[in-house]
Design a protein around this motif. Structure first.
Motif, PDB file in Angstrom:
ATOM      1  N   PRO A 473      -8.146  -7.355   6.329  1.00  0.00           N
ATOM      2  CA  PRO A 473      -9.559  -7.332   5.895  1.00  0.00           C
ATOM      3  C   PRO A 473      -9.949  -6.070   5.143  1.00  0.00           C
ATOM      4  O   PRO A 473     -10.822  -6.120   4.279  1.00  0.00           O
ATOM      5  CB  PRO A 473     -10.325  -7.456   7.231  1.00  0.00           C
ATOM      6  CG  PRO A 473      -9.369  -8.147   8.138  1.00  0.00           C
ATOM      7  CD  PRO A 473      -7.999  -7.681   7.756  1.00  0.00           C
ATOM      8  N   SER A 474      -9.320  -4.978   5.476  1.00  0.00           N
ATOM      9  CA  SER A 474      -9.686  -3.725   4.803  1.00  0.00           C
ATOM     10  C   SER A 474      -9.016  -3.568   3.446  1.00  0.00           C
ATOM     11  O   SER A 474      -9.326  -2.630   2.706  1.00  0.00           O
ATOM     12  CB  SER A 474      -9.299  -2.535   5.692  1.00  0.00           C
ATOM     13  OG  SER A 474      -7.888  -2.495   5.880  1.00  0.00           O
ATOM     14  N   GLN A 475      -8.101  -4.470   3.115  1.00  0.00           N
ATOM     15  CA  GLN A 475      -7.344  -4.365   1.873  1.00  0.00           C
ATOM     16  C   GLN A 475      -7.913  -5.285   0.808  1.00  0.00           C
ATOM     17  O   GLN A 475      -8.556  -6.295   1.104  1.00  0.00           O
ATOM     18  CB  GLN A 475      -5.872  -4.692   2.129  1.00  0.00           C
ATOM     19  CG  GLN A 475      -5.201  -3.733   3.099  1.00  0.00           C
ATOM     20  CD  GLN A 475      -3.803  -4.188   3.480  1.00  0.00           C
ATOM     21  OE1 GLN A 475      -3.414  -5.320   3.202  1.00  0.00           O
ATOM     22  NE2 GLN A 475      -3.061  -3.311   4.139  1.00  0.00           N
ATOM     23  N   HIS A 476      -7.650  -4.913  -0.430  1.00  0.00           N
ATOM     24  CA  HIS A 476      -8.136  -5.691  -1.566  1.00  0.00           C
ATOM     25  C   HIS A 476      -6.965  -6.444  -2.183  1.00  0.00           C
ATOM     26  O   HIS A 476      -5.941  -5.849  -2.515  1.00  0.00           O
ATOM     27  CB  HIS A 476      -8.781  -4.779  -2.601  1.00  0.00           C
ATOM     28  CG  HIS A 476      -9.276  -5.502  -3.821  1.00  0.00           C
ATOM     29  ND1 HIS A 476     -10.204  -6.528  -3.753  1.00  0.00           N
ATOM     30  CD2 HIS A 476      -8.968  -5.357  -5.134  1.00  0.00           C
ATOM     31  CE1 HIS A 476     -10.449  -6.970  -4.974  1.00  0.00           C
ATOM     32  NE2 HIS A 476      -9.713  -6.274  -5.825  1.00  0.00           N
ATOM     33  N   THR A 485      -0.653  -8.471  -4.719  1.00  0.00           N
ATOM     34  CA  THR A 485      -0.467  -7.208  -4.013  1.00  0.00           C
ATOM     35  C   THR A 485      -1.703  -6.931  -3.193  1.00  0.00           C
ATOM     36  O   THR A 485      -2.808  -7.386  -3.521  1.00  0.00           O
ATOM     37  CB  THR A 485      -0.231  -6.036  -4.989  1.00  0.00           C
ATOM     38  OG1 THR A 485      -1.349  -5.947  -5.885  1.00  0.00           O
ATOM     39  CG2 THR A 485       1.035  -6.232  -5.781  1.00  0.00           C
ATOM     40  N   CYS A 486      -1.485  -6.225  -2.105  1.00  0.00           N
ATOM     41  CA  CYS A 486      -2.580  -5.814  -1.229  1.00  0.00           C
ATOM     42  C   CYS A 486      -2.834  -4.332  -1.460  1.00  0.00           C
ATOM     43  O   CYS A 486      -1.954  -3.506  -1.208  1.00  0.00           O
ATOM     44  CB  CYS A 486      -2.234  -6.079   0.234  1.00  0.00           C
ATOM     45  SG  CYS A 486      -1.960  -7.828   0.604  1.00  0.00           S
ATOM     46  N   GLN A 487      -4.002  -4.032  -1.952  1.00  0.00           N
ATOM     47  CA  GLN A 487      -4.323  -2.654  -2.308  1.00  0.00           C
ATOM     48  C   GLN A 487      -5.235  -2.045  -1.249  1.00  0.00           C
ATOM     49  O   GLN A 487      -6.199  -2.653  -0.801  1.00  0.00           O
ATOM     50  CB  GLN A 487      -5.013  -2.600  -3.671  1.00  0.00           C
ATOM     51  CG  GLN A 487      -5.229  -1.194  -4.195  1.00  0.00           C
ATOM     52  CD  GLN A 487      -5.898  -1.224  -5.553  1.00  0.00           C
ATOM     53  OE1 GLN A 487      -7.019  -1.701  -5.697  1.00  0.00           O
ATOM     54  NE2 GLN A 487      -5.202  -0.743  -6.560  1.00  0.00           N
ATOM     55  N   CYS A 488      -4.900  -0.828  -0.857  1.00  0.00           N
ATOM     56  CA  CYS A 488      -5.704  -0.114   0.135  1.00  0.00           C
ATOM     57  C   CYS A 488      -6.944   0.491  -0.515  1.00  0.00           C
ATOM     58  O   CYS A 488      -6.944   0.816  -1.713  1.00  0.00           O
ATOM     59  CB  CYS A 488      -4.881   0.993   0.791  1.00  0.00           C
ATOM     60  SG  CYS A 488      -3.540   0.394   1.833  1.00  0.00           S
ATOM     61  N   PRO A 489      -8.000   0.673   0.266  1.00  0.00           N
ATOM     62  CA  PRO A 489      -9.195   1.336  -0.288  1.00  0.00           C
ATOM     63  C   PRO A 489      -8.880   2.769  -0.689  1.00  0.00           C
ATOM     64  O   PRO A 489      -7.865   3.337  -0.271  1.00  0.00           O
ATOM     65  CB  PRO A 489     -10.194   1.286   0.879  1.00  0.00           C
ATOM     66  CG  PRO A 489      -9.657   0.289   1.845  1.00  0.00           C
ATOM     67  CD  PRO A 489      -8.172   0.277   1.668  1.00  0.00           C
ATOM     68  N   LYS A 494      -0.638   2.953   1.572  1.00  0.00           N
ATOM     69  CA  LYS A 494      -0.018   1.843   2.274  1.00  0.00           C
ATOM     70  C   LYS A 494       1.328   2.254   2.847  1.00  0.00           C
ATOM     71  O   LYS A 494       2.196   2.774   2.139  1.00  0.00           O
ATOM     72  CB  LYS A 494       0.163   0.666   1.320  1.00  0.00           C
ATOM     73  CG  LYS A 494       0.385  -0.664   2.039  1.00  0.00           C
ATOM     74  CD  LYS A 494       0.328  -1.812   1.061  1.00  0.00           C
ATOM     75  CE  LYS A 494       0.487  -3.136   1.790  1.00  0.00           C
ATOM     76  NZ  LYS A 494       0.546  -4.270   0.848  1.00  0.00           N
ATOM     77  N   VAL A 495       1.502   2.028   4.131  1.00  0.00           N
ATOM     78  CA  VAL A 495       2.765   2.249   4.818  1.00  0.00           C
ATOM     79  C   VAL A 495       3.125   0.938   5.491  1.00  0.00           C
ATOM     80  O   VAL A 495       2.502   0.537   6.480  1.00  0.00           O
ATOM     81  CB  VAL A 495       2.665   3.377   5.857  1.00  0.00           C
ATOM     82  CG1 VAL A 495       3.989   3.545   6.581  1.00  0.00           C
ATOM     83  CG2 VAL A 495       2.236   4.679   5.190  1.00  0.00           C
ATOM     84  N   GLY A 496       4.138   0.251   4.930  1.00  0.00           N
ATOM     85  CA  GLY A 496       4.436  -1.093   5.405  1.00  0.00           C
ATOM     86  C   GLY A 496       3.300  -2.007   5.026  1.00  0.00           C
ATOM     87  O   GLY A 496       2.949  -2.160   3.851  1.00  0.00           O
ATOM     88  N   THR A 497       2.724  -2.660   6.008  1.00  0.00           N
ATOM     89  CA  THR A 497       1.564  -3.532   5.748  1.00  0.00           C
ATOM     90  C   THR A 497       0.252  -2.867   6.113  1.00  0.00           C
ATOM     91  O   THR A 497      -0.812  -3.451   5.929  1.00  0.00           O
ATOM     92  CB  THR A 497       1.705  -4.840   6.557  1.00  0.00           C
ATOM     93  OG1 THR A 497       1.752  -4.520   7.949  1.00  0.00           O
ATOM     94  CG2 THR A 497       2.965  -5.596   6.143  1.00  0.00           C
ATOM     95  N   GLU A 498       0.319  -1.677   6.671  1.00  0.00           N
ATOM     96  CA  GLU A 498      -0.873  -0.995   7.148  1.00  0.00           C
ATOM     97  C   GLU A 498      -1.404  -0.007   6.113  1.00  0.00           C
ATOM     98  O   GLU A 498      -0.644   0.551   5.315  1.00  0.00           O
ATOM     99  CB  GLU A 498      -0.576  -0.246   8.452  1.00  0.00           C
ATOM    100  CG  GLU A 498      -0.105  -1.126   9.588  1.00  0.00           C
ATOM    101  CD  GLU A 498      -1.199  -2.062  10.078  1.00  0.00           C
ATOM    102  OE1 GLU A 498      -2.380  -1.669  10.007  1.00  0.00           O
ATOM    103  OE2 GLU A 498      -0.874  -3.169  10.537  1.00  0.00           O
ATOM    104  N   CYS A 499      -2.705   0.222   6.146  1.00  0.00           N
ATOM    105  CA  CYS A 499      -3.342   1.250   5.329  1.00  0.00           C
ATOM    106  C   CYS A 499      -3.590   2.474   6.204  1.00  0.00           C
ATOM    107  O   CYS A 499      -4.306   2.389   7.210  1.00  0.00           O
ATOM    108  CB  CYS A 499      -4.664   0.755   4.738  1.00  0.00           C
ATOM    109  SG  CYS A 499      -4.449  -0.514   3.466  1.00  0.00           S
ATOM    110  N   ILE A 500      -2.978   3.562   5.834  1.00  0.00           N
ATOM    111  CA  ILE A 500      -3.069   4.794   6.610  1.00  0.00           C
ATOM    112  C   ILE A 500      -3.945   5.787   5.865  1.00  0.00           C
ATOM    113  O   ILE A 500      -3.812   5.970   4.645  1.00  0.00           O
ATOM    114  CB  ILE A 500      -1.672   5.389   6.864  1.00  0.00           C
ATOM    115  CG1 ILE A 500      -0.770   4.350   7.524  1.00  0.00           C
ATOM    116  CG2 ILE A 500      -1.782   6.631   7.732  1.00  0.00           C
ATOM    117  CD1 ILE A 500      -1.264   3.851   8.863  1.00  0.00           C
ATOM    118  N   ASP A 501      -4.832   6.432   6.601  1.00  0.00           N
ATOM    119  CA  ASP A 501      -5.726   7.426   5.993  1.00  0.00           C
ATOM    120  C   ASP A 501      -4.930   8.561   5.361  1.00  0.00           C
ATOM    121  O   ASP A 501      -3.954   9.054   5.936  1.00  0.00           O
ATOM    122  CB  ASP A 501      -6.677   7.982   7.050  1.00  0.00           C
ATOM    123  CG  ASP A 501      -7.523   9.108   6.497  1.00  0.00           C
ATOM    124  OD1 ASP A 501      -8.208   8.896   5.491  1.00  0.00           O
ATOM    125  OD2 ASP A 501      -7.455  10.217   7.070  1.00  0.00           O
TER     126      ASP A 501
END
Length: 784
Positions: A473-476, A485-489, A494-501
């Motif tokens: 949900p947090s990805q675009h 592609t899934c883009q982080c805010p 992006k690390v793996g499938t997660e968005c890391i601050d």
């Protein structure tokens, strides 16, 4: 002329950036002074040459003491000897490590050893850079190389963090380290037209794509070491020139794309095979150390110079290499019946499309981008596995390669970036066994596409509109050809499938304090500073203009302010209030008579009968001269300390008669005169109270002396308490001495007698006579 001098003493180290640059450039103190004078500094500050020399020498000493800290910039912020604001520290560090492009061009690629350092004399003479500056720059190169060769992780980031340099300067140093580590030849005459920035750009491309750090940023070796496994795989590219069918097909694709787009088309078509052979052979030989060192020479000799001889422009070279790279994705295979499509996404998944079977199956999962990805399905010729495994991070060259990254910047002269983009960044390759016959019907599409019966082509599926993606949900979700592609805010990676601050505070974005928050950060300033418009830098706050609580004067300083007081006041314990200084309490000698304290100052006053002379001395007022007395016509005005005395003009008492204004004589024919002094002279004087004793106050001297006479002096009357005595000086003079301190107001009348004995004037005994001085002494009421 009275001059008020304000002196400010602070603990902030003052450094003139112009003088600092002269020091960095290797100027001597005297030469630096000449440069400053020629620049008009003496007219600006109205300083003499001696003052300018002293100032320059002082600053040179400061720079020399700071130099050892500049060798390890992180220590500069923690030391206590020099109080240097953070922004000034950054300027000092950046300028200290800044280098001359003409100098680094001479040492680029050479070993950073004592042998190279011995040649600095010649380099200095050739470039015009002073020998001292050459040595500083060379030592900086060597120091950075020595530090980073022991570190893991990205080279540019290591340099930026350990030496606190800007991103641009850190990347330039990374280029120097990279060339020194791999010993690329840059000094040949063929390469002299290339500047350091040309090589620095190429170094950046090579570091990002051809080194072990491009695969794993935590490798044991320094991440500027070339990836030997990848260089070995480049040998497989020789199939592009050894297989005639592939060579002809490649040429056809390139020439079709170029036709009508350049005036040099005929030369491009005619020389395609030679140029392709030259480029591929360069790639295939890079496993040899010598060929790596001659990499740039080979590019010039085997591509740049042949193109120049055919009068190609830089735009022609760029166009040719672009289409040369883009057209290299289709290769004929030797095994019929198999259509292999290799696509590597961000998750490292390779998908294979089996055209003959009409189905799809997943191959292996790669642990990382690059050469580990060739663990694919069995049954594929080894050469094709390598060609497939080379794919990632390149300009999108085919609809089936959506997850590639474009390389934007191109060097208009060397064009090496396109070469790197073609081979070095593992382009996405597609191997097709043989083209389908016209009778074949193809209705199956690979993942990410669906068959469009109207156009009879595979059409991209927009997974983001259809909600067929697996983005969090947090990805675009961003649609791409054949995939998504899934883009982080912003503020996340992006690390793996997660968005890391992203912890932006690690990258020294803020000048003072950085506060990391999820997805962003904020900068804060130390007290006395405020955030600048860029929300990162801190600028000094002028507290004096913002109502600083100083009761009198306010001086703004870097990061704070100082309160100062007017003359006659002192700063209170709170550092803000100004309290009056009681100057009279410091010394009893400020005023001759009496000190009176006033707000911010003091004044001296004199008693009645005196007037102030200057600022501290008291002078007696002579009322007899100013006419401020009340003596009658029959009286004489006698001035005394602080007042006056009126005395009768005739003070002679019987049997004395007045013979002049102040002299009385006792006639010898009067019997009463026999035992009295022959004459009495009236004199007047005054002294102050509590005069120090013994003190000479009056000298008596005979006006006429007979030959053979012997004179003695004595106090005849008036000294009943013994306050005075006579000290005879010689036969004709004596001194009246005050023996005890006396207080006034008081008046003494002393008869001072001189007795003369002359044996020559008498036959029956010595002749004796005397005269007297009637001295009126007035003791004033004041002590000075």
């Amino acid at each position: 002329m009275a001059v008020e001098l304000d002196v400010f003493v602070g603990n902030t180290t003052i450094m003139d950036e112009e003088v600092y640059q002269l020091w960095l450039d290797g100027y001597t103190v005297n030469d630096a002074v000449k440069v400053r004078i020629e620049g008009g500094v003496m007219e600006e500050c109205e300083a003499s040459a001696d003052v300018l020399l002293s100032d320059t020498m002082d600053q040179y000493r400061t720079f020399q003491m700071c130099e050892r800290l500049l060798h390890s910039p992180a220590k500069l912020a923690n030391q206590l000897l020099f109080q240097i604001p953070p922004h000034r520290q950054a300027v000092l560090i950046e300028r200290y490590y800044t280098f001359d492009d003409v100098f680094v061009r001479e040492v680029l690629g050479k070993k950073l050893s004592k042998g190279t350092k011995k040649d600095l004399d010649d380099i200095s003479a050739k470039t015009g850079v002073t020998l001292k500056s050459c040595r500083r720059q060379f030592d900086n190169f060597k120091r950075v190389f020595k530090v980073v060769e022991e570190l893991k992780g990205p080279l540019v980031e290591n340099i930026r963090q350990h030496f606190l340099l800007s991103d641009k300067l850190a990347r330039d140093y990374a280029a120097i380290v990279f060339f020194a580590n791999n010993r690329f030849e840059t000094g040949k005459r063929k390469l002299q037209y290339l500047t350091f920035q040309d090589f620095a750009f190429c170094a950046g491309q090579l570091i990002n794509n051809w080194t072990v750090g491009a695969v794993d940023n935590m490798v044991e070796d320094m991440d500027v070491d070339l990836d030997k496994e990848f260089l070995q795989e480049l040998k497989e590219l020789k199939i592009l020139i050894t297989d005639k069918d592939l060579l002809d097909q490649h040429k056809s694709l390139v020439c079709t794309a170029l036709r009508g787009k350049t005036k040099a088309f005929n030369e491009m078509e005619a020389n395609f095979k030679n140029l392709s052979r030259g480029l591929v052979n360069i790639a295939a030989k890079l496993t040899n150390t010598k060929d790596v060192r001659d990499f740039f020479i080979d590019l010039v000799e085997k591509f740049i110079e042949p193109c120049r001889s055919d009068r190609w422009t830089a735009a022609d070279m760029k166009l040719y290499l672009t289409h040369y790279t883009n057209s290299a994705h289709i290769l004929d295979t030797f095994k019929p019946g198999i259509c292999i499509l290799g696509v590597q996404g961000e998750e490292g998944v390779w998908r294979l499309a089996d055209g003959s079977a009409g189905g799809q199956r997943e191959g292996g999962r790669a642990s990382q981008l690059g050469t580990d990805a060739h663990i694919l399905a069995t049954g594929i010729p080894e050469v094709h596995r390598h060609l497939i495994s080379i794919g990632s991070k390149a300009t999108p060259m085919h609809p089936y390669c959506p997850h590639s990254v474009a390389i934007e910047r191109l060097d208009p002269r060397l064009m090496v970036s396109l070469f790197l983009g073609g081979f070095g960044s593992h382009s996405c390759w597609i191997a097709i066994s043989q083209p389908p016959t016209e009778s074949d019907t193809y209705t199956e599409c690979t993942d990410g596409y669906h068959w469009d019966p109207q156009t009879e082509h595979c059409k991209d599926i927009d997974e983001c509109e259809r909600d067929e993606h697996d983005c969090q949900p947090s990805q675009h979700c961003i649609n791409a050809l054949g995939a998504f592609t899934c883009q982080c805010p912003d503020g996340y990676r992006k690390v793996g499938t997660e968005c890391i601050d992203i912890d932006e505070c690690r990258y020294r974005y803020c000048q003072h304090r950085c506060v990391n928050v999820p997805g962003s950060f904020s900068c804060q300033c130390e007290p006395g500073f405020q955030l600048a418009g860029n929300n990162r830098s801190c600028i000094d706050v002028n507290e004096c203009e913002m109502g600083a609580p100083c009761s009198q004067r306010c001086y703004n300083t870097y990061g704070t302010f100082l309160c100062r007081c007017d003359q006659g006041y002192e700063l209170g314990p709170d550092g803000f209030a100004c309290n009056d200084i009681d100057e009279c309490s410091y010394s009893s000698y400020l005023c001759q008579y009496q000190c009176v304290n006033e707000p911010g100052k003091f004044s001296c006053v004199c008693p009645e009968g005196y007037q102030l002379q200057g600022t501290r001395l008291c002078q007696d007022i002579n009322e007899c001269e100013t006419g401020e007395h009340q003596c009658t016509d029959t009286q004489t005005c006698v001035n005394i300390h602080g007042r006056y005395q009126c005395v009768d003009t005739n003070r002679c008492q019987d049997p004395y008669v007045q013979v002049s204004e102040n002299r009385c004589v006792c006639p010898v024919n009067k019997p009463l005169c026999r035992d009295l002094p022959f004459s009495i002279v009236h004199r007047y004087m005054s002294i102050t109270s509590e005069r120090s004793v013994p003190s000479d106050i009056f000298q008596i001297q005979a006006t006429s002396v007979s030959p053979g006479a012997y004179n003695t002096f004595r106090i005849r009357s008036g000294d009943e308490n013994g306050d005075f005595y006579i000290r005879q000086i010689n036969n004709i003079s004596a001194m009246l001495v005050l023996a005890r301190a006396v207080s006034g107001p008081r008046e003494y009348t002393l008869d001072l007698e001189m007795v003369s004995v002359n044996p020559l004037l008498s036959y029956q005994g010595s002749y004796q006579t005397s005269s007297a001085l009637r001295l009126s002494i007035y003791v004033g009421p004041y002590t000075f």
